[in-house]
Design a protein around this motif. Structure first.
Motif, PDB file in Angstrom:
ATOM      1  N   GLU A 117       9.100  13.484   8.961  1.00 38.66           N
ATOM      2  CA  GLU A 117       8.879  14.159   7.668  1.00 38.66           C
ATOM      3  C   GLU A 117       9.817  13.586   6.606  1.00 38.66           C
ATOM      4  N   HIS A 118      11.039  13.385   7.000  1.00 39.19           N
ATOM      5  CA  HIS A 118      12.033  12.862   6.055  1.00 39.19           C
ATOM      6  C   HIS A 118      11.670  11.440   5.615  1.00 39.19           C
ATOM      7  N   THR A 119      11.256  10.622   6.582  1.00 38.01           N
ATOM      8  CA  THR A 119      10.956   9.215   6.271  1.00 38.01           C
ATOM      9  C   THR A 119       9.719   9.086   5.384  1.00 38.01           C
ATOM     10  N   THR A 120       8.704   9.889   5.696  1.00 41.74           N
ATOM     11  CA  THR A 120       7.428   9.707   4.993  1.00 41.74           C
ATOM     12  C   THR A 120       7.258  10.636   3.801  1.00 41.74           C
ATOM     13  N   GLY A 121       8.041  11.692   3.760  1.00 40.91           N
ATOM     14  CA  GLY A 121       7.870  12.669   2.677  1.00 40.91           C
ATOM     15  C   GLY A 121       6.649  13.548   2.880  1.00 40.91           C
ATOM     16  N   ARG A 122       6.089  13.566   4.070  1.00 40.65           N
ATOM     17  CA  ARG A 122       4.903  14.386   4.359  1.00 40.65           C
ATOM     18  C   ARG A 122       5.253  15.517   5.302  1.00 40.65           C
TER      19      ARG A 122
ATOM     20  N   SER B 249       0.794   8.653  13.172  1.00 45.01           N
ATOM     21  CA  SER B 249      -0.302   8.528  12.209  1.00 45.01           C
ATOM     22  C   SER B 249      -0.576   9.843  11.485  1.00 45.01           C
ATOM     23  N   CYS B 250      -0.101  10.958  12.044  1.00 45.96           N
ATOM     24  CA  CYS B 250      -0.201  12.225  11.316  1.00 45.96           C
ATOM     25  C   CYS B 250       0.555  12.162   9.994  1.00 45.96           C
ATOM     26  N   PHE B 251       1.527  11.293   9.934  1.00 51.16           N
ATOM     27  CA  PHE B 251       2.335  11.133   8.715  1.00 51.16           C
ATOM     28  C   PHE B 251       1.861   9.925   7.903  1.00 51.16           C
ATOM     29  N   ASP B 252       0.676   9.428   8.258  1.00 51.93           N
ATOM     30  CA  ASP B 252       0.069   8.268   7.592  1.00 51.93           C
ATOM     31  C   ASP B 252       0.993   7.043   7.655  1.00 51.93           C
ATOM     32  N   ALA B 253       1.804   6.996   8.686  1.00 53.13           N
ATOM     33  CA  ALA B 253       2.685   5.837   8.871  1.00 53.13           C
ATOM     34  C   ALA B 253       2.040   4.881   9.881  1.00 53.13           C
ATOM     35  N   ILE B 254       2.471   3.644   9.837  1.00 53.51           N
ATOM     36  CA  ILE B 254       1.904   2.626  10.732  1.00 53.51           C
ATOM     37  C   ILE B 254       2.943   2.253  11.782  1.00 53.51           C
ATOM     38  N   PRO B 255       2.542   2.276  13.047  1.00 53.84           N
ATOM     39  CA  PRO B 255       3.526   1.903  14.074  1.00 53.84           C
ATOM     40  C   PRO B 255       3.756   0.393  14.128  1.00 53.84           C
ATOM     41  N   ILE B 256       4.980   0.023  14.439  1.00 56.43           N
ATOM     42  CA  ILE B 256       5.318  -1.374  14.750  1.00 56.43           C
ATOM     43  C   ILE B 256       5.732  -1.381  16.215  1.00 56.43           C
ATOM     44  N   LEU B 257       5.123  -2.222  17.025  1.00 55.33           N
ATOM     45  CA  LEU B 257       5.443  -2.279  18.449  1.00 55.33           C
ATOM     46  C   LEU B 257       6.141  -3.603  18.743  1.00 55.33           C
ATOM     47  N   PRO B 258       7.450  -3.605  18.860  1.00 55.64           N
ATOM     48  CA  PRO B 258       8.155  -4.879  19.053  1.00 55.64           C
ATOM     49  C   PRO B 258       7.736  -5.640  20.307  1.00 55.64           C
ATOM     50  N   GLU B 259       7.362  -4.900  21.370  1.00 48.67           N
ATOM     51  CA  GLU B 259       6.924  -5.633  22.572  1.00 48.67           C
ATOM     52  C   GLU B 259       5.633  -6.397  22.292  1.00 48.67           C
TER      53      GLU B 259
ATOM     54  N   THR C 198       0.823  -1.223   0.000  1.00 49.97           N
ATOM     55  CA  THR C 198       0.000   0.000   0.000  1.00 49.97           C
ATOM     56  C   THR C 198       0.852   1.265   0.000  1.00 49.97           C
ATOM     57  N   GLY C 199       2.140   1.096   0.219  1.00 46.18           N
ATOM     58  CA  GLY C 199       3.021   2.263   0.209  1.00 46.18           C
ATOM     59  C   GLY C 199       3.097   2.995   1.534  1.00 46.18           C
ATOM     60  N   HIS C 200       2.475   2.445   2.574  1.00 39.21           N
ATOM     61  CA  HIS C 200       2.565   3.092   3.882  1.00 39.21           C
ATOM     62  C   HIS C 200       3.963   2.892   4.471  1.00 39.21           C
ATOM     63  N   LYS C 201       4.452   3.918   5.077  1.00 39.78           N
ATOM     64  CA  LYS C 201       5.727   3.788   5.799  1.00 39.78           C
ATOM     65  C   LYS C 201       5.445   3.205   7.184  1.00 39.78           C
ATOM     66  N   THR C 202       6.431   2.500   7.701  1.00 39.48           N
ATOM     67  CA  THR C 202       6.258   1.908   9.025  1.00 39.48           C
ATOM     68  C   THR C 202       7.308   2.467   9.987  1.00 39.48           C
ATOM     69  N   VAL C 203       6.873   2.677  11.200  1.00 37.83           N
ATOM     70  CA  VAL C 203       7.750   3.276  12.217  1.00 37.83           C
ATOM     71  C   VAL C 203       7.716   2.391  13.458  1.00 37.83           C
ATOM     72  N   ALA C 204       8.839   1.776  13.777  1.00 38.58           N
ATOM     73  CA  ALA C 204       8.912   0.958  14.997  1.00 38.58           C
ATOM     74  C   ALA C 204       9.080   1.868  16.203  1.00 38.58           C
ATOM     75  N   THR C 205       8.360   1.558  17.243  1.00 39.10           N
ATOM     76  CA  THR C 205       8.484   2.343  18.466  1.00 39.10           C
ATOM     77  C   THR C 205       8.053   1.469  19.639  1.00 39.10           C
ATOM     78  N   PHE C 206       8.129   1.984  20.853  1.00 37.13           N
ATOM     79  CA  PHE C 206       7.797   1.174  22.031  1.00 37.13           C
ATOM     80  C   PHE C 206       6.490   1.639  22.653  1.00 37.13           C
ATOM     81  N   VAL C 207       5.870   0.753  23.390  1.00 37.02           N
ATOM     82  CA  VAL C 207       4.566   1.068  23.988  1.00 37.02           C
ATOM     83  C   VAL C 207       4.672   2.227  24.997  1.00 37.02           C
ATOM     84  N   PRO C 208       5.541   2.137  26.005  1.00 39.33           N
ATOM     85  CA  PRO C 208       5.608   3.277  26.928  1.00 39.33           C
ATOM     86  C   PRO C 208       6.113   4.515  26.178  1.00 39.33           C
ATOM     87  N   GLY C 209       5.366   5.565  26.264  1.00 41.18           N
ATOM     88  CA  GLY C 209       5.774   6.791  25.585  1.00 41.18           C
ATOM     89  C   GLY C 209       5.595   6.733  24.088  1.00 41.18           C
TER      90      GLY C 209
END
Lengths: 389, 429
Positions: B176-181, B50-60, B32-43
């Motif tokens: 902004e750099h990662t998503t181009g938005r 999601s403002c950048f239309d990216a999807i979070p990846i939560l490794p935990e 679908t062309g969505h960028k993905t951003v890994a991050t952690f649950v706390p914080g």
């Protein structure tokens, strides 16, 4: 009377084994109103403590010569040993002369120890020191500068000696001299480990935990001068870098064991606070800004600090090259999250660079050294006998 | 009732659909062309991502899902085979083992590699090394958001300013750099308003446990409730709708005087009300829960369900101060609080929720939680007069779940509570 390097080391060894911290107590008793501020590994802005007229005392656990009984009641078996012995020191009243404690952001165990201390010693001066993991001078640097100013005001209140720009600049100068002396001692060991073995260098360095910086600098200079001209039998050992022992310290006997197994330790990360900056802190201008700049620009690469770029092994490879080492010994305390999570990345770098390594874990109270002697001895032999060089 | 034949409310089905949909959307991101951003649950900065239309990846979340699906043991073994120490966090090793095994997510689809590792460094040292390790594996850039710890028990203006500055000058430019938005602060405000609404409803769900019988289990059931808000659904309309539905169901349960829904059916009799500190074990989650339900023990409040936000202590995302509120959120997560604050919170839970006692599940993997828990036990006992229990397990390492030992301890503890209750009742007669 001039002391031999062996005599200096023996005197420092007695400080090493002294869990009443007599030099620090004596310093405090020498003048009424003096205060001692303790801190635990890895980093502490010692300059600020000294500028407030207090002794910055580094507390790195109780090694293998204090039986930890009550300290164990505070920690599960799967946590490292150093907080147990620090708690043991506290509950056995050995730290009662310490007027305040700082806990840096080394790891979650040390971090949580700050909260435990607040409950163990209610009403005492306890502060968590959160160093910046952002290295932009205008962001992390500014934050750290602010934290230093707050810390200076608080310690000044504790000691009754306000930290001024002048007193902090003078403190920076004194600590710069101390770091320069430490660096020189490390250089001597790197170039002539036969003259300055790590078992001596370590105790000389460690004596500084409980001494004022100027006296410690003098001690180091004395050791360098006498070690450099000493006559010692030439030994053909393998040159190694020890990695991972930056917080909980290995027992001295372990360091001696590694040396006796045929290794010259030519670089290490013991007592890292004593070599934290890779360049002197500026002695002119705003001293808080100078300390903040030094932190964000000149902090030594270590597992407890964020690395913004890939290639975690790069800095270690550079250290190996600079030290002209033949291999690396990973010696991490059991359950040490920073060291053990860092290790695979460092190993990856070493493997790509073709640098041999071996690894073991220890605790500060490790008492069995024969397996380690066999392991590091074999490692040393391997490098000497089958190295491509 | 068989083990697979479990009761489900509408909200549970909705929750399952949401999370399943999230993983499918994530798996399809490369298409679908969505960028993905890994991050952690706390914080986590879900609204911002999601403002950048990216999807979070939560490794935990991936790791605990692997634990619940009995896959984590092999993943951990693989990571240890590669040289990762047996002493370190098993979430990390599970994640690395999962990567080596093709990164297969809970829906059976391969999860994409993240386009950015957003290191929300909140309340856990391991996070930092975890993303350094992933960066070496994925070759993906990382960006650090350093969130100062509440070592002195409070957030200072300096700490807040530091986090906001990082958001403005480091995190947003990286996104902004990662998503181009371009960053749209009004869009963030909109999302924060949805967050706040969901948080209001979630708090009502938590507080429902003050009733007798409690209509919820605030720990075992609670981890399902936090699923959407801790992952990709904070700041979304569907997330807010889920919490509204959940709240209405719980309020209905209160009106009907019903107990919580458990995998074994509805709990009929509430014998013990407990507060639990520490994360659950995921590899034997259902067995672990059953040890409580078999004894009629319900968890009325827990700290683990607050690692993604202490909404029940008043925090709400504030659309009027978008970046400031994100900073406050990051610094306010449970594990970013000092130990005295944690003792205070657990003690208050015991009082506010009329708990009979409290239990600490100390997990080997997580020093952030575990270091100091024995002192927490003593302090809470001292402060509340309630006796606590202490058990040990792990997050996702099945080798560290000793069912017989844990069951024995829980049963003994509850028997002791029962005896104490009988003695008090006897003395009153």
């Amino acid at each position: 009377m001039t002391r031999s390097p062996e005599q200096i080391a023996a005197d420092c060894e007695s400080i090493y084994y002294d869990l009443e911290f007599k030099p620090a107590r004596d310093w405090k008793a020498a003048e009424p109103g003096r205060k001692v501020v303790g801190f635990v590994p890895v980093f502490c802005p010692r300059e600020v403590i000294s500028a407030a007229g207090a002794l910055a005392m580094s507390i790195v656990g109780a090694g293998d010569w204090l039986e930890v009984i009550r300290g164990d009641a505070y920690y599960q078996s799967y946590l490292c040993h150093i907080p147990r012995s620090i708690v043991e020191l506290a509950v056995s009243n050995r730290l009662d002369f310490v007027d305040g404690m700082l806990f840096p952001s080394t790891c979650d165990v040390i971090r949580n120890l700050s909260g435990m201390w607040q409950m163990l010693k209610p009403g005492s001066f306890v502060r968590y020191v959160d160093v910046p993991q952002n290295y932009e001078p205008e962001i992390g640097g500014r934050f750290w500068e602010g934290e230093l100013r707050i810390l200076a005001a608080e310690i000044g209140k504790l000691t009754g000696v306000a930290v001024t720009d002048d007193s902090l600049r003078e403190s920076i100068r004194i600590w710069n001299e101390n770091r320069a002396a430490v660096d020189e001692m490390y250089l001597l060991r790197r170039d002539r480990p036969d003259l300055a073995p790590t078992s001596e260098v370590y105790v000389v360095l460690r004596a500084g935990n409980v001494m004022d910086p100027a006296s410690h600098t003098k001690l180091i200079r004395e050791y360098i001068a006498t070690a450099r001209t000493s006559k010692r039998a030439a030994v053909d050992s393998s040159r190694v870098v020890i990695v991972g022992a930056f917080c909980e310290q290995p027992p001295l006997a372990l360091i001696k064991t590694i040396e006796r197994s045929g290794c010259f330790i030519v670089d290490d990360d013991f007592l890292l606070v004593s070599r934290w900056y890779t360049a002197p802190v500026a002695e002119t201008g705003d001293p808080f800004k100078a300390l903040a700049n030094a932190f964000v620009k000149h902090t030594i690469p270590t597992a407890v600090m964020y690395s913004p770029k890939t290639g975690r092994g790069g800095a270690l490879i550079e250290r190996v090259k600079t030290a002209r080492a033949e291999g690396v010994i990973f010696a991490a305390p059991s359950f040490c999250t920073p060291a053990l999570l860092d290790q695979p990345m460092l190993v990856d770098g070493l493997e790509k660079a073709g640098i041999p390594y071996t690894a073991f874990k220890y605790a500060e109270n490790t008492g069995q050294f024969q397996p380690i002697r066999e392991q590091t001895g074999t490692f040393a032999d391997t490098m000497k006998l089958w190295s491509a060089v | 009732m068989t083990r697979t034949d479990v009761l489900k409310d509408d909200s549970q089905q909705r929750q399952k659909d949401l999370i399943g949909g999230y993983f499918t959307r994530l798996a399809n991101a490369p298409k679908t062309g969505h960028k993905t951003v890994a991050t952690f649950v706390p914080g986590n900065l879900t609204e911002l991502i999601s403002c950048f239309d990216a999807i979070p990846i939560l490794p935990e979340i991936n790791a605990l899902q692997s634990g619940m699906r009995k896959l984590s043991g092999n993943y951990i073994t693989e990571a240890e085979r590669q040289g990762h120490s047996e002493d370190v966090c098993t979430y990390v090793k599970c994640d690395i083992g999962m990567f080596e095994g093709g990164n297969i997510g809970p829906t059976g689809e391969a999860l994409p590699k993240p386009d950015l590792l957003l290191l929300s460094y909140t309340g856990c040292f391991t996070f930092m090394k975890w993303f350094e390790l992933l960066r070496e594996k994925y070759g993906t850039p990382s960006v650090m958001l350093h969130v100062p710890y509440q070592g002195q028990g409070e957030v200072t203006p300096e700490m807040r300013k530091y986090v906001v500055e990082q958001l403005e000058r480091v995190v947003i430019p990286a996104l902004e750099h990662t998503t181009g938005r371009k960053f749209d602060i009004d869009l963030l405000r909109e999302k924060l308003a949805w967050s706040s609404k969901a948080e209001d409803d979630l708090v009502k769900v938590w507080e429902s446990a003050k009733h007798r019988p409690s209509p919820i289990d605030g720990y075992f059931g609670g981890v399902y409730y936090i699923g959407p808000i801790f992952t990709a659904f904070r700041g979304t309309q569907e997330g807010a709708e889920y919490y509204a539905l959940l709240r209405s169901e719980i309020e209905q349960r209160i009106r009907e005087g019903r107990g919580p829904v458990t995998p074994e059916g509805e709990m009929k009799e509430e014998k013990f009300r407990l507060v639990v500190e520490g994360p659950p074990n995921w590899t034997h989650f259902r067995d672990f829960w059953k040890m409580f339900t078999d004894e009629g023990a319900v968890v009325v409040a827990s700290t683990y369900t607050k690692v993604g936000g202490l909404y029940d202590r008043g925090f709400r995302h504030d659309p009027k101060d978008p970046l400031g509120t994100l900073a406050d959120y990051c610094m306010g997560c449970y594990t970013n609080h000092s130990l005295p604050n944690r003792v205070d919170l657990i003690s208050k839970y015991i009082e506010e929720y009329s708990a009979d006692g409290f239990l600490i599940n100390s997990v080997k993997s997580c020093a952030s939680f575990s270091a100091g828990q024995l002192m927490i036990l003593r302090e809470v006992e001292k402060r509340t007069g309630r006796t606590g229990a202490f058990i040990e397990s792990d997050l996702v390492d099945p080798r560290y779940f000793s069912a017989a030992n844990i069951k024995n301890r829980i049963e003994s503890y509850l028997q002791m509570l029962e005896q104490k209750r009988s003695s008090v009742a006897g003395a009153a007669r």
